[in-house]
Design an enzyme around this catalytic site. Sequence first.
Site, PDB file in Angstrom:
ATOM      1  N   ILE A  58       0.823  -1.213   0.000  1.00 19.66           N
ATOM      2  CA  ILE A  58       0.000   0.000   0.000  1.00 19.66           C
ATOM      3  C   ILE A  58       0.855   1.261   0.000  1.00 19.66           C
ATOM      4  CG2 ILE A  58      -2.002  -1.053   1.112  1.00 19.66           C
ATOM      5  CD1 ILE A  58      -1.062   0.333   3.702  1.00 19.66           C
ATOM      6  N   GLU A  59       2.177   1.099  -0.057  1.00 14.67           N
ATOM      7  CA  GLU A  59       3.018   2.289  -0.138  1.00 14.67           C
ATOM      8  C   GLU A  59       3.673   2.361  -1.526  1.00 14.67           C
ATOM      9  OE1 GLU A  59       5.077   3.325   3.589  1.00 14.67           O
ATOM     10  OE2 GLU A  59       3.938   1.761   4.584  1.00 14.67           O
ATOM     11  N   MET A  60       4.898   1.892  -1.684  1.00 16.05           N
ATOM     12  CA  MET A  60       5.548   2.024  -2.985  1.00 16.05           C
ATOM     13  C   MET A  60       5.418   0.758  -3.846  1.00 16.05           C
ATOM     14  SD  MET A  60       8.728   4.200  -1.404  1.00 16.05           S
ATOM     15  CE  MET A  60       9.663   4.694  -2.847  1.00 16.05           C
TER      16      MET A  60
END
Lengths: 327, 327
Positions: free
Chosen positions: B136-138
Amino acid sequence: MPIHRVHRLLASATALAFAAGAATADIENYMDFFEPLPALPPIPADNSLTPEKIELGKMLFFEPRISASGVISCATCHNPALGWADRIPRATGHDGQVGERNTPTVLNSGFLEAQFWDGREPDLEGQALGPIEAEIEMNLTLEEAINRLNEFAIYQEHFAAAFPDDPDPINPQNVAHAIASFERTLNTPNSPLDRFLAGDVQAMSDQQVEGMKLFVDAGCVACHNGPALTDSNFHRFELPGSTDEGRFVVTGDEADMFAFRTPTLRNVAVTYPYFNNGSVPGLHEAVQLMGQQMLGQDFAEDELDALVAFMHALTGEMPRVEIPALP
Amino acid sequence: MPIHRVHRLLASATALAFAAGAATADIENYMDFFEPLPALPPIPADNSLTPEKIELGKMLFFEPRISASGVISCATCHNPALGWADRIPRATGHDGQVGERNTPTVLNSGFLEAQFWDGREPDLEGQALGPIEAEIEMNLTLEEAINRLNEFAIYQEHFAAAFPDDPDPINPQNVAHAIASFERTLNTPNSPLDRFLAGDVQAMSDQQVEGMKLFVDAGCVACHNGPALTDSNFHRFELPGSTDEGRFVVTGDEADMFAFRTPTLRNVAVTYPYFNNGSVPGLHEAVQLMGQQMLGQDFAEDELDALVAFMHALTGEMPRVEIPALP
């Protein structure tokens, strides 16, 4: 040294000097086709370029609260670390949506006489607000953007300082004027070409000089001219795989179908990928495609190399920008 | 002036000097609870802080190509314009996904002895790679991130310069070491509190001094101590509306249920919103909630004001960072 050898050397030197003179004259003819980048682009009479506006415009350029999500700013797609563009084929905006077109660089954009790929705005003031409202970009109404800015005392101060005659200075027009003012400072002087044009014959390699000459001889310069190497005009260009109708969307004129504004070639080597949908990753292929489509010409391999080398001579000094501390 | 009035003035002056002396001694007792921020945090023996690593780490910090989308970098959520955090409740990452927790600031993070809200990593080296891989980030594998960096000659040069003894320097550990090195330079010295502790009695307002005393007397300092005003330890905190199990997720120990690492209070005024899910927008409410939950105490309105004023005395000088030009 025997005297006849001295004579021969002198004769050679004279011949060389003559050849060099001819070559210089020849190169000067080519140089006449180019213009060094001025320190500043034209400034509109109704938007004086003041330090207060530039500072405010810089804050707004980095301000993500003027997007619906609160995480997208102008600097997200026009990323200063990436040549003030994004180096992906097509822009990624609100909620990860991917747009139809490649992000043009902000660098030297004050020199363009038409903004956006389709030229739907004439100037930076007209351009600045579009991406805030675009649903696939920042997706925020201008009204809400203004409301959010009004919540910060520091913005109230900065707008008042930038627009001292305006009793209610936080408004869309002033947002546009401030951002446009900041953008007019984002220029890239002193590229190898600029230094070459100023007389520094060492600034470009022999291959780059060959590329410059070919750029003129082949006719690239017909559209890529002026300080930003663009005529800011529209030319039909059928990019394989692209269905974008380009300028036609703006004018409804069949003659504008698939026409796009000539992009600036300044910093072209650091503003990849190329063309309206960013589908071409490298300069070599981009130059080849331009030759075929616009000039009906298949450049030889060494010609492509020379033209690409010349493209690298168009990379100037990047503006040094310190990130502002926002409220 | 009659002599008796001079006497009375002298007596008053003596009394004032005595009172001031007592007050100074009193304040010095309070000052003993605080530490000025050192210029640098502790540096691990296996990651020497070299200029080459700092420069490379800065490039990597701003590098979006180490995300799946190519548009998210460390600087996206740890935005230098926004106190090196994002000023939204919970982080927005890959494809617009919203995470569970508020983005902690990178500022002074080298002074923390536990990283992430749940302390799952002990140091910046351990922290740096997590967000790259987090879906859900990079959302990029480290293998792919390394492949992408390897494509750029400039990264090959910078990694070789930063890790000269490593025959194959572009690897995950060195990415982590370089980013951690850059982050160790992101400190905020010379806050009003630091200047006050250095002897500048004008650096804090009377209200801020009152807040400082109350901060000690009420017991806030029991957890918020040390140079970054955090014990880097974990404390149970039931935030209304939060279901995040906190430290328990890491240890599986029931005693750690809903426990979170004490956040730094340095720059707390510019790193809103607050708590693990960022659900509290303002300092006033945050301090009130802390009093109730951690100290079982309802602060009076003037006490809250003084504590909030003291929080503002913890804002230091932001690092001045010029955006790097990436390849």
